[in-house]
Write an enzyme that holds these catalytic residues in place. Structure first.
Site, PDB file in Angstrom:
ATOM      1  N   CYS A 283       0.824  -1.208   0.000  1.00 29.92           N
ATOM      2  CA  CYS A 283       0.000   0.000   0.000  1.00 29.92           C
ATOM      3  C   CYS A 283       0.860   1.262   0.000  1.00 29.92           C
ATOM      4  O   CYS A 283       1.595   1.526   0.948  1.00 29.92           O
ATOM      5  CB  CYS A 283      -0.896  -0.014   1.246  1.00 29.92           C
ATOM      6  SG  CYS A 283      -1.860   1.501   1.442  1.00 29.92           S
TER       7      CYS A 283
ATOM      8  N   TRP B 128      -7.125  -7.407   4.607  1.00 33.08           N
ATOM      9  CA  TRP B 128      -5.747  -7.637   5.056  1.00 33.08           C
ATOM     10  C   TRP B 128      -5.730  -8.598   6.241  1.00 33.08           C
ATOM     11  O   TRP B 128      -6.508  -8.426   7.176  1.00 33.08           O
ATOM     12  CB  TRP B 128      -5.112  -6.327   5.508  1.00 33.08           C
ATOM     13  CG  TRP B 128      -5.000  -5.251   4.470  1.00 33.08           C
ATOM     14  CD1 TRP B 128      -5.563  -4.006   4.534  1.00 33.08           C
ATOM     15  CD2 TRP B 128      -4.241  -5.288   3.257  1.00 33.08           C
ATOM     16  NE1 TRP B 128      -5.207  -3.273   3.424  1.00 33.08           N
ATOM     17  CE2 TRP B 128      -4.397  -4.026   2.627  1.00 33.08           C
ATOM     18  CE3 TRP B 128      -3.441  -6.252   2.628  1.00 33.08           C
ATOM     19  CZ2 TRP B 128      -3.797  -3.714   1.404  1.00 33.08           C
ATOM     20  CZ3 TRP B 128      -2.848  -5.937   1.410  1.00 33.08           C
ATOM     21  CH2 TRP B 128      -3.017  -4.692   0.817  1.00 33.08           C
TER      22      TRP B 128
ATOM     23  N   ARG C 188     -14.188   0.688   5.872  1.00 33.90           N
ATOM     24  CA  ARG C 188     -13.239  -0.187   5.205  1.00 33.90           C
ATOM     25  C   ARG C 188     -12.058  -0.415   6.139  1.00 33.90           C
ATOM     26  O   ARG C 188     -11.447   0.530   6.603  1.00 33.90           O
ATOM     27  CB  ARG C 188     -12.707   0.538   3.961  1.00 33.90           C
ATOM     28  CG  ARG C 188     -12.846  -0.228   2.698  1.00 33.90           C
ATOM     29  CD  ARG C 188     -12.685   0.653   1.457  1.00 33.90           C
ATOM     30  NE  ARG C 188     -11.872   1.843   1.560  1.00 33.90           N
ATOM     31  CZ  ARG C 188     -10.621   1.942   1.110  1.00 33.90           C
ATOM     32  NH1 ARG C 188     -10.010   0.919   0.564  1.00 33.90           N
ATOM     33  NH2 ARG C 188      -9.964   3.087   1.196  1.00 33.90           N
ATOM     34  N   PRO C 189     -11.720  -1.655   6.420  1.00 37.73           N
ATOM     35  CA  PRO C 189     -10.590  -1.887   7.323  1.00 37.73           C
ATOM     36  C   PRO C 189      -9.256  -1.681   6.606  1.00 37.73           C
ATOM     37  O   PRO C 189      -8.606  -2.622   6.178  1.00 37.73           O
ATOM     38  CB  PRO C 189     -10.771  -3.335   7.767  1.00 37.73           C
ATOM     39  CG  PRO C 189     -11.681  -3.962   6.775  1.00 37.73           C
ATOM     40  CD  PRO C 189     -12.419  -2.892   6.047  1.00 37.73           C
ATOM     41  N   SER C 190      -8.881  -0.424   6.499  1.00 38.92           N
ATOM     42  CA  SER C 190      -7.731  -0.062   5.674  1.00 38.92           C
ATOM     43  C   SER C 190      -6.452   0.079   6.484  1.00 38.92           C
ATOM     44  O   SER C 190      -6.469   0.255   7.702  1.00 38.92           O
ATOM     45  CB  SER C 190      -8.033   1.267   4.964  1.00 38.92           C
ATOM     46  OG  SER C 190      -8.300   2.266   5.930  1.00 38.92           O
ATOM     47  N   VAL C 191      -5.348   0.022   5.786  1.00 40.68           N
ATOM     48  CA  VAL C 191      -4.054   0.414   6.328  1.00 40.68           C
ATOM     49  C   VAL C 191      -3.642   1.679   5.581  1.00 40.68           C
ATOM     50  O   VAL C 191      -4.106   1.878   4.461  1.00 40.68           O
ATOM     51  CB  VAL C 191      -2.984  -0.684   6.117  1.00 40.68           C
ATOM     52  CG1 VAL C 191      -3.243  -1.857   7.014  1.00 40.68           C
ATOM     53  CG2 VAL C 191      -2.841  -1.088   4.665  1.00 40.68           C
TER      54      VAL C 191
ATOM     55  N   GLU D  69      -5.522   7.835   8.327  1.00 34.33           N
ATOM     56  CA  GLU D  69      -5.375   8.638   7.117  1.00 34.33           C
ATOM     57  C   GLU D  69      -3.900   9.039   6.985  1.00 34.33           C
ATOM     58  O   GLU D  69      -3.391   9.848   7.760  1.00 34.33           O
ATOM     59  CB  GLU D  69      -6.285   9.870   7.197  1.00 34.33           C
ATOM     60  CG  GLU D  69      -6.088  10.899   6.100  1.00 34.33           C
ATOM     61  CD  GLU D  69      -6.052  10.322   4.696  1.00 34.33           C
ATOM     62  OE1 GLU D  69      -6.959   9.558   4.320  1.00 34.33           O
ATOM     63  OE2 GLU D  69      -5.075  10.608   3.967  1.00 34.33           O
ATOM     64  N   SER D  70      -3.250   8.464   5.983  1.00 35.81           N
ATOM     65  CA  SER D  70      -1.798   8.619   5.884  1.00 35.81           C
ATOM     66  C   SER D  70      -1.333  10.061   5.735  1.00 35.81           C
ATOM     67  O   SER D  70      -0.278  10.432   6.239  1.00 35.81           O
ATOM     68  CB  SER D  70      -1.272   7.792   4.718  1.00 35.81           C
ATOM     69  OG  SER D  70      -1.813   8.267   3.501  1.00 35.81           O
TER      70      SER D  70
ATOM     71  N   TYR E 160      -4.679   4.155  -9.529  1.00 31.22           N
ATOM     72  CA  TYR E 160      -5.817   3.307  -9.172  1.00 31.22           C
ATOM     73  C   TYR E 160      -6.974   3.517 -10.146  1.00 31.22           C
ATOM     74  O   TYR E 160      -7.696   2.584 -10.494  1.00 31.22           O
ATOM     75  CB  TYR E 160      -6.283   3.589  -7.741  1.00 31.22           C
ATOM     76  CG  TYR E 160      -5.341   3.016  -6.697  1.00 31.22           C
ATOM     77  CD1 TYR E 160      -5.443   1.683  -6.329  1.00 31.22           C
ATOM     78  CD2 TYR E 160      -4.358   3.794  -6.115  1.00 31.22           C
ATOM     79  CE1 TYR E 160      -4.589   1.137  -5.388  1.00 31.22           C
ATOM     80  CE2 TYR E 160      -3.490   3.259  -5.168  1.00 31.22           C
ATOM     81  CZ  TYR E 160      -3.605   1.933  -4.801  1.00 31.22           C
ATOM     82  OH  TYR E 160      -2.757   1.400  -3.884  1.00 31.22           O
TER      83      TYR E 160
HETATM   84  N1  GSH Z   1      -6.854   7.665   2.447  1.00 27.01           N
HETATM   85  C1  GSH Z   1      -6.241   6.504   3.017  1.00 27.01           C
HETATM   86  C2  GSH Z   1      -6.279   5.371   2.043  1.00 27.01           C
HETATM   87  C3  GSH Z   1      -5.782   4.068   2.616  1.00 27.01           C
HETATM   88  C4  GSH Z   1      -6.149   2.885   1.709  1.00 27.01           C
HETATM   89  O1  GSH Z   1      -6.933   3.046   0.781  1.00 27.01           O
HETATM   90  N2  GSH Z   1      -5.565   1.716   1.955  1.00 27.01           N
HETATM   91  C5  GSH Z   1      -5.914   0.535   1.168  1.00 27.01           C
HETATM   92  C6  GSH Z   1      -4.687  -0.177   0.661  1.00 27.01           C
HETATM   93  S1  GSH Z   1      -3.723   0.784  -0.456  1.00 27.01           S
HETATM   94  C7  GSH Z   1      -6.620  -0.458   2.063  1.00 27.01           C
HETATM   95  O2  GSH Z   1      -6.166  -0.728   3.161  1.00 27.01           O
HETATM   96  N3  GSH Z   1      -7.728  -1.051   1.608  1.00 27.01           N
HETATM   97  C8  GSH Z   1      -8.424  -2.047   2.362  1.00 27.01           C
HETATM   98  C9  GSH Z   1      -9.709  -2.468   1.704  1.00 27.01           C
HETATM   99  O3  GSH Z   1     -10.033  -1.909   0.650  1.00 27.01           O
HETATM  100  O4  GSH Z   1     -10.365  -3.338   2.246  1.00 27.01           O
HETATM  101  C10 GSH Z   1      -4.811   6.863   3.401  1.00 27.01           C
HETATM  102  O5  GSH Z   1      -4.170   7.640   2.658  1.00 27.01           O
HETATM  103  O6  GSH Z   1      -4.345   6.425   4.447  1.00 27.01           O
HETATM  104  C1  NAG Z   2     -10.810   4.614   8.378  1.00 21.14           C
HETATM  105  O1  NAG Z   2     -11.667   4.505   9.460  1.00 21.14           O
HETATM  106  C2  NAG Z   2     -12.985   4.957   9.196  1.00 21.14           C
HETATM  107  C3  NAG Z   2     -13.730   4.942  10.498  1.00 21.14           C
HETATM  108  O2  NAG Z   2     -14.013   3.685  10.924  1.00 21.14           O
HETATM  109  C4  NAG Z   2     -13.617   4.082   8.130  1.00 21.14           C
HETATM  110  O3  NAG Z   2     -14.916   4.514   7.856  1.00 21.14           O
HETATM  111  C5  NAG Z   2     -12.781   4.163   6.891  1.00 21.14           C
HETATM  112  O4  NAG Z   2     -13.280   3.335   5.906  1.00 21.14           O
HETATM  113  C6  NAG Z   2     -11.346   3.757   7.226  1.00 21.14           C
HETATM  114  N1  NAG Z   2     -10.505   3.853   6.069  1.00 21.14           N
HETATM  115  C7  NAG Z   2     -10.367   4.968   5.337  1.00 21.14           C
HETATM  116  C8  NAG Z   2      -9.450   4.853   4.179  1.00 21.14           C
HETATM  117  O5  NAG Z   2     -10.918   6.021   5.596  1.00 21.14           O
END
Ligand code: GSH
Ligand code: NAG
Ligand code: NAG
Length: 351
Positions: free
Chosen positions: A103, A143, A180-183, A198-199, A246
């Site tokens: 990522c 992830w 979304r459970p993002s990193v 948020e990076s 993307y």
């Molecule tokens: N705006 C967020 C974007 C983070 C993001 O989109 N991460 C993606 C990987 S590049 C992710 O974890 N996606 C998980 C998913 O889609 O379930 C940031 O800059 O931190």
């Molecule tokens: C970050 O956390 C929020 C709050 O739970 C969630 O809605 C969001 O999908 C997560 N990821 C991003 C990229 O904002």
């Protein structure tokens, strides 16, 4: 290779002109400078983050204890502060950064962490590069952590919460989590919550708030006198390049793809033009703008060096595992450009 693979986030071997300065130049800043700062500070910092890996306890088991503290924010956009009385003070050993090497957003946080010399203060864990089912009870894919240290080189079991997936971390942090459970995730080990996911905000905290404990407090990647210029470059780089790849890679129709890919290459050319005149995007010093471009550019081509934030194998595996864009699951072999070759960027005079 299908058209849509042309510019996904992986693009490890795309038909970019390898001789163009933007590949070399950035790669180089690429952090030749970064690299030296890096090597310097990472060795100075010492490698072990003993505070970090204190115990492989399961925070899931402690959800009740944690809930009294802070468990239901609807967004995770809180800030660590240098102010000792803040809710999230910049204390060594308290925070953990969860990333995926696949990522680019996570990798820019990792780059800041390393450059600022914060490895001793903020521990890091990387997930596996390919999404897996996060629960047996539903179909969500996301992830996950490996279950043992040698299952996936570069990835590790979660040492802080013993979580199986990033989704679990969000569930620990918020009872009614629906996003979304993002990193990346900047995790607070004390309150057992996501401080921020948020990076673009995490990098700003890393830049300024941890200076009392950073090995490299003097490095300011968002200095006041360059902010206007950094903001301006960021806007272009974000929409056309960071996010642009993307839009190309996940396009479902030709037209939006064409639009995004044109915008992407125009922006790359613009960077090329700037870097043909000066050492860095915003003048003669390395800034946030360079790092933000770097994390996407590195995915076009393999660059040894800055190596601890780059795991090209994870990149390729991850992006090319998506059956909707890569139905045959072929993983590209990647390119082989020698980025250690002399770059001649000193011609611009900056250090
Ligand atoms: N705006 C967020 C974007 C983070 C993001 O989109 N991460 C993606 C990987 S590049 C992710 O974890 N996606 C998980 C998913 O889609 O379930 C940031 O800059 O931190
Ligand atoms: C970050 O956390 C929020 C709050 O739970 C969630 O809605 C969001 O999908 C997560 N990821 C991003 C990229 O904002
Ligand atoms: C979760 O619950 C909290 C507190 O009850 C509320 O403020 C928040 O908006 C809820 N979040 C979501 C995503 O429903």
């Amino acid at each position: 290779m299908s058209a849509s693979q042309f510019a996904t986030g992986a693009h490890a071997h795309l038909p970019l002109d390898a001789h163009k300065d933007y590949i070399l130049a950035i790669a180089i800043i690429a952090l030749t400078d970064l690299l030296s700062a890096w090597t310097l500070f990472s060795s100075a910092a010492g490698s072990s983050s003993s505070t970090a890996v204190n115990m492989a306890q399961s925070a899931l088991d402690e959800v009740t204890a944690a809930s009294a503290l802070d468990r239901s924010p609807s967004t995770f956009r809180r800030f660590v502060s240098r102010d000792a009385s803040a809710q999230f003070p910049a204390v060594p050993g308290r925070y953990h950064l969860y990333v995926s090497y696949a990522c680019p957003w996570a990798c820019r946080c990792l780059a800041f962490l390393k450059l600022k010399g914060l490895e001793h203060a903020i521990s890091v864990t990387a997930v596996k590069p390919i999404f897996e089912r996060t629960k047996e009870t539903d179909d969500h894919m996301g992830w996950v952590f490996p279950s043992t240290a040698d299952e996936e080189p570069g990835a590790e079991p979660d040492p802080i919460n013993g979580a199986k997936s990033v989704r679990e971390l969000y569930e620990i942090a918020s009872t009614n989590y629906t996003g979304r459970p993002s990193v990346p995730i900047l995790w607070d080990k004390q309150l057992k919550t996501v401080v921020n996911n948020e990076s673009s905000e995490i990098i700003r905290m890393l830049n300024t708030e941890f200076n009392d404990i950073a090995e490299n407090p003097g490095l300011d990647l968002y200095p006041a006198h360059l902010r206007a210029s950094i903001d301006q470059i960021n806007e272009l780089v974000y929409s056309a390049i960071n996010s642009g790849v993307y839009q190309c890679g996940f396009a479902k129709k030709q037209e939006p793809y064409d639009e995004a890919v044109t915008k992407l290459f125009e922006a790359l050319d613009k960077c090329e033009e700037i870097l043909g005149k000066q050492r860095y995007l915003c003048g003669n010093q390395l800034t946030e703008a360079d790092i933000r471009l770097f994390v996407t550019l590195i995915r076009f081509d393999e660059i040894p060096g800055i190596s601890s934030t780059v795991n090209i194998e994870h990149n390729k595996k991850s992006y090319y595992s998506d059956p909707s864009t890569n139905p045959y699951g072929i993983i590209p072999i990647g390119s082989n450009i020698d980025y250690n070759a002399p770059h001649d960027r000193e011609r611009f005079g900056a250090v």
